[in-house]
Scaffold this active site. Sequence first.
Site, short mmCIF file in Angstrom:
data_model
loop_
_atom_site.label_atom_id
_atom_site.label_comp_id
_atom_site.label_asym_id
_atom_site.label_seq_id
_atom_site.Cartn_x
_atom_site.Cartn_y
_atom_site.Cartn_z
N GLU A 50 0.49 -1.39 -0.08
CA GLU A 50 0.42 -0.47 -0.37
C GLU A 50 1.42 1.46 0.03
O GLU A 50 0.88 2.01 -0.60
CB GLU A 50 -1.51 0.10 1.42
CG GLU A 50 -2.24 -1.03 0.95
CD GLU A 50 -1.58 -2.28 1.71
OE1 GLU A 50 -0.80 -2.93 1.90
OE2 GLU A 50 -2.70 -3.46 1.83
N PHE A 112 -11.88 -6.87 13.60
CA PHE A 112 -11.04 -7.78 12.94
C PHE A 112 -10.50 -6.71 11.49
O PHE A 112 -12.01 -6.04 10.62
CB PHE A 112 -11.65 -8.76 12.07
CG PHE A 112 -10.81 -9.25 10.84
CD1 PHE A 112 -9.33 -10.13 11.13
CD2 PHE A 112 -10.64 -9.26 9.36
CE1 PHE A 112 -8.14 -10.16 10.74
CE2 PHE A 112 -9.56 -9.78 8.61
CZ PHE A 112 -8.29 -10.04 8.94
N GLN A 113 -9.07 -6.62 11.39
CA GLN A 113 -8.32 -4.94 10.76
C GLN A 113 -9.95 -3.89 10.96
O GLN A 113 -9.19 -3.13 10.23
CB GLN A 113 -8.42 -5.77 9.02
CG GLN A 113 -8.03 -7.01 8.98
CD GLN A 113 -7.60 -7.45 7.37
OE1 GLN A 113 -8.50 -6.57 6.93
NE2 GLN A 113 -6.03 -7.85 7.92
N MET A 479 24.48 9.29 2.20
CA MET A 479 23.63 10.57 3.14
C MET A 479 24.26 10.06 4.81
O MET A 479 24.72 11.14 5.33
CB MET A 479 22.42 10.74 2.94
CG MET A 479 22.16 12.08 3.64
SD MET A 479 23.18 13.62 2.51
CE MET A 479 22.22 13.99 1.66
C1 LIG Z 1 18.17 14.54 2.03
C2 LIG Z 1 17.58 15.92 2.06
C3 LIG Z 1 18.50 17.15 1.22
C4 LIG Z 1 17.77 18.18 0.99
N1 LIG Z 1 18.36 19.53 1.10
C5 LIG Z 1 17.58 20.91 0.98
C6 LIG Z 1 18.02 21.79 0.30
O1 LIG Z 1 20.20 21.49 0.31
N2 LIG Z 1 18.15 22.50 -0.47
C7 LIG Z 1 16.57 22.73 -0.55
O2 LIG Z 1 15.39 23.67 -0.85
N3 LIG Z 1 15.88 22.13 -0.26
C8 LIG Z 1 16.32 20.49 0.23
N4 LIG Z 1 15.97 19.72 1.13
C9 LIG Z 1 14.17 19.58 1.02
C10 LIG Z 1 13.69 20.18 2.37
O3 LIG Z 1 13.55 19.49 2.84
C11 LIG Z 1 12.30 20.61 1.78
O4 LIG Z 1 11.72 20.15 1.23
C12 LIG Z 1 12.29 22.67 0.52
O5 LIG Z 1 13.10 23.26 0.97
C13 LIG Z 1 10.99 22.42 0.87
O6 LIG Z 1 10.97 23.30 -0.39
P1 LIG Z 1 9.74 24.48 -0.81
O7 LIG Z 1 10.21 25.47 0.43
O8 LIG Z 1 9.72 25.09 -1.87
O9 LIG Z 1 8.09 24.23 -0.13
P2 LIG Z 1 7.54 23.33 -0.54
O10 LIG Z 1 7.16 22.10 0.01
O11 LIG Z 1 7.23 23.15 -2.07
O12 LIG Z 1 6.18 23.87 0.02
C14 LIG Z 1 5.38 24.58 -1.36
C15 LIG Z 1 4.87 26.47 -0.55
O13 LIG Z 1 4.07 26.52 -1.31
C16 LIG Z 1 2.88 27.35 -1.18
N5 LIG Z 1 2.03 26.68 -2.25
C17 LIG Z 1 1.90 25.99 -2.83
N6 LIG Z 1 0.78 25.99 -3.80
C18 LIG Z 1 0.23 27.39 -4.00
C19 LIG Z 1 -0.14 28.42 -5.04
N7 LIG Z 1 -1.01 27.67 -5.83
N8 LIG Z 1 0.40 29.81 -4.46
C20 LIG Z 1 1.30 30.02 -3.81
N9 LIG Z 1 2.05 29.30 -2.89
C21 LIG Z 1 1.95 28.22 -3.16
C22 LIG Z 1 2.68 26.09 -0.17
O14 LIG Z 1 1.91 26.67 0.78
C23 LIG Z 1 4.20 25.85 0.50
O15 LIG Z 1 4.30 27.42 1.20
C24 LIG Z 1 15.97 18.26 0.82
C25 LIG Z 1 15.44 16.63 1.02
C26 LIG Z 1 15.90 16.50 1.26
C27 LIG Z 1 15.11 14.91 1.79
C1 LIG Z 2 11.77 5.60 5.13
C2 LIG Z 2 13.32 6.59 5.70
N1 LIG Z 2 14.40 5.86 6.54
C3 LIG Z 2 15.64 6.45 6.88
C4 LIG Z 2 15.73 7.53 6.73
C5 LIG Z 2 17.30 8.27 7.23
N2 LIG Z 2 18.36 8.26 5.68
C6 LIG Z 2 18.46 9.16 4.46
S1 LIG Z 2 19.24 8.78 3.66
C7 LIG Z 2 19.39 7.97 4.30
C8 LIG Z 2 20.14 6.65 3.28
C9 LIG Z 2 20.04 6.38 2.05
O1 LIG Z 2 21.32 5.33 1.62
P1 LIG Z 2 20.54 5.40 -0.17
O2 LIG Z 2 19.83 4.44 -0.61
O3 LIG Z 2 21.98 4.04 -0.29
O4 LIG Z 2 21.07 6.29 -1.22
P2 LIG Z 2 23.19 7.23 -1.25
O5 LIG Z 2 22.51 8.37 0.26
O6 LIG Z 2 23.93 6.31 -0.50
O7 LIG Z 2 23.26 7.50 -2.09
C10 LIG Z 2 18.62 6.89 5.41
C11 LIG Z 2 18.64 6.00 5.68
C12 LIG Z 2 14.72 8.09 5.35
N3 LIG Z 2 15.20 8.97 4.61
N4 LIG Z 2 14.17 6.91 5.03
#
Ligand SMILES: Cc1cc2nc3c(=O)[nH]c(=O)nc-3n(C[C@H](O)[C@H](O)[C@H](O)COP(=O)(O)OP(=O)(O)OC[C@H]3O[C@@H](n4cnc5c(N)ncnc54)[C@H](O)[C@@H]3O)c2cc1C
Ligand SMILES: Cc1ncc(C[n+]2csc(CCOP(=O)(O)OP(=O)(O)O)c2C)c(N)n1
Lengths: 572, 163
Positions: A50, A112-113, A479
């Site tokens: 799911e 159940f469930q 990471m």
């Molecule tokens: C491993 C990892 C590393 C990351 N590193 C970075 C990084 O280096 N840099 C980075 O930028 N992010 C990074 N992120 C992502 C970060 O966590 C956030 O998801 C991201 O920065 C949010 O993007 P955003 O501000 O564009 O918001 P979004 O989550 O895209 O939110 C959208 C915004 O727009 C608004 N909005 C929606 N619809 C409308 C509309 N029609 N009109 C006006 N407003 C609207 C919403 O209200 C909201 O405030 C990383 C994520 C991970 C998993």
């Molecule tokens: C469901 C979930 N569990 C744990 C994490 C924490 N986490 C972020 S990146 C990462 C490692 C990812 O490893 P891999 O898919 O091999 O990617 P790589 O960083 O090596 O490119 C983990 C464990 C997460 N983001 N999501």
Amino acid sequence: MELSGAEIVIQSLKDEGVEHVFGYPGGAVLHIYDAIFQQDAVKHILVRHEQGATHAADGYARSTGKPGVALVTSGPGATNAVTGIATAYMDSIPMVVLTGQVPSPFIGSDAFQEVDTVGITRPCVKHNFLIKDVRDIAKTFRKAFYIATSGRPGPVVIDIPKDITDPNIKIPYEYPKKVRLRSYSPVSKGHLGQIKRAVDRMLAARRPVFYTGGGVVLDNADEQLTELVRTLDFPITSTLMGLGAYPGSDKQFLGMLGMHGTYEANMAMHETDVLIAIGARFDDRVTGQIAQFCPNAEIIHVDIDPSSISKNVRVDIPIVGPVKSVLKDMLKVVSEHKKRPDEEALKQWWAQIKRWRGTQCLKYDEKSSRIKPQFAVETLHRVTRGDAFVASDVGQHQMFAAQFYPFDKPRRWINSGGLGTMGFGLPAAIGIQIAHPGAEVAVVTGEASIQMCIQELATCKQHDLPIKIMLLNNGYMGMVRQWQEFFYDGRYSHSYVEALPDFVKLAESYGHVGMKIERPEDLEGAMKEAFSLKDRLVFMDVIIDPTENVYPMIEAGKGHHEMYLPPESELV
Amino acid sequence: MRHVISILMENESGALSRVAGLFSARGYNIESLTVAPTEDESLSRMTLVTRGDEAIIEQITKQLNKLIEVVKLVDLSEGSHIEREMMLIKVKAERAHREEVMRLTDIFRGTVIDVTDTSFIIEMTGKSSKLDAFVRAVHEELVVEVVRSGPSGIARGAKGLTL
Ligand SMILES: Cc1cc2nc3c(=O)[nH]c(=O)nc-3n(C[C@H](O)[C@H](O)[C@H](O)COP(=O)(O)OP(=O)(O)OC[C@H]3O[C@@H](n4cnc5c(N)ncnc54)[C@H](O)[C@@H]3O)c2cc1C
Ligand SMILES: Cc1ncc(C[n+]2csc(CCOP(=O)(O)OP(=O)(O)O)c2C)c(N)n1
Ligand SMILES: [Mg+2]
């Protein structure tokens, strides 16, 4: 027309224009599955878990802008769906998730469930409903789709007790044409006075920068954004979620900002005097330490959600409204304005940016005898002519994809940003490929992430989805390993992914094509071959340098001007 | 600072838990919360007392407004308003103390609504601070139980928080 509850569920989906539902059957939804069996307007895509159903519906939504729909059974079906619902919630993705529930008379009896789906999902949905009467199905669906897709989009859950879908109880059906909710009316326009104030400030700016995000993509406002940015000749940076809304290969684009953003983007943020934030939510990965965030800037913020404004960072000129309409108004105000941007100041600003660009913050060792992940992504970009849909998992590979695949179009870069859900990539790609049958769909993933929803390879087989998987195999949760290297003196606690399967055989056992690629010189040829197999899923196990790190990097809680740069960069 | 937020919302079963859930999920504190249907039975009215600095209160009102079932809300503390709370208090009232308790009740304009040989139940409404004062005034050992409604609030003047 007299229909049963189960038939009303399906007919309502048809009336909403839904063509695909991603789902998995079970006791509580058997009546609905029986109704699905007896028609073929709404196509059902059977997944293997799911979580996969919700991510696939999500990928469908992100790549089309239309709401994605998932259908799961009660109890474990619903709980398995929660990760996907939360993923969509964090990134504001329009989605409707139908969950079966035990028959109404049994609710609350630990039947159940049975789980309290409405209770469990409440904090990670835009809204949810429990239907209590067969006569409420159609109007609840109408409301759910309206809520999911309007304003700041988000997932909506509809919990449907089994007795409500009883095939023997038929009632007259009519799908409501209009929906009005007295307690919910998203803004349709920004305040013109505020927009004029903002434009005044923009035209007086000496070091302006646009900081744009997912909101621009969600509102399909890429054209208006591009026009405004080009008219003003301002630099622009984007969050991870906004990539592609402004062409990534354009000269005004500074690259992504934030934790793994470019030197030039982050320095521009640090030095700017007028920050124009559009559809971005000042996430902590972007702002770093708030006290040091844009220390010299007046901040303009356009967002449809008032609670996004001044949540993390105080804003000077808030504009509550949809990006597209506000940008249109801005363009008009700019064109009628007496003033033009300060050319002399902009010239100096661009010269400064050019110096920052000289740092070459994304440089990597191109002569390495091992495949570098950056090189792999660049190769993917070349082979797909920069025009593929790229779904990603979470980790280093995700950052490399964001940095090295310049997206020129919106809705091409599909990833989980807010929740950072490993396992998202492959099922999301299923949704994308279903929505765009002829298109090239690639998954960039890691050996840890891919194993979280690997079972969806079977879904791809069943539905003939020719997805191309590029596994950047570093043998590590890269990471995590990187953080341990930087901040835990190299104590690699449980980040080494031991006992990896033979991915080639694994792919083959699911009926797909597997490839293992170990040398840089083999990569492009292999990838071309993979993409030439138009009707096959190809799983490319690309063995990369296990020690590679993502640069630049701002440590959590630090300022934009404090970055780790790659050893190859000009500043190091 | 203490804020009294008055909320008009759909009278639906899930609405209350959405408000309560919002506060716990985002770490806001709820000092008290009262809710009951209004003259229009499709709507209920909630008075919520919370504490926080300006930025937190701003987020609280924005987040509440974002809940689909919230129709309207007002931060009563921004203007002049009236707050009333109701208290039912059971006190020991043996012979020696009956007089004193009665007198205190009168001073605070409470009403004795149940009497036994050894106890009274007193009903009292007023500002929360008045109820506090009454509880303090009654000898601690005499108090058996205190049931308070939490304050309900309404803005002064002709304008109402209506649809
Ligand atoms: C491993 C990892 C590393 C990351 N590193 C970075 C990084 O280096 N840099 C980075 O930028 N992010 C990074 N992120 C992502 C970060 O966590 C956030 O998801 C991201 O920065 C949010 O993007 P955003 O501000 O564009 O918001 P979004 O989550 O895209 O939110 C959208 C915004 O727009 C608004 N909005 C929606 N619809 C409308 C509309 N029609 N009109 C006006 N407003 C609207 C919403 O209200 C909201 O405030 C990383 C994520 C991970 C998993
Ligand atoms: C469901 C979930 N569990 C744990 C994490 C924490 N986490 C972020 S990146 C990462 C490692 C990812 O490893 P891999 O898919 O091999 O990617 P790589 O960083 O090596 O490119 C983990 C464990 C997460 N983001 N999501
Ligand atoms: Mg890895």
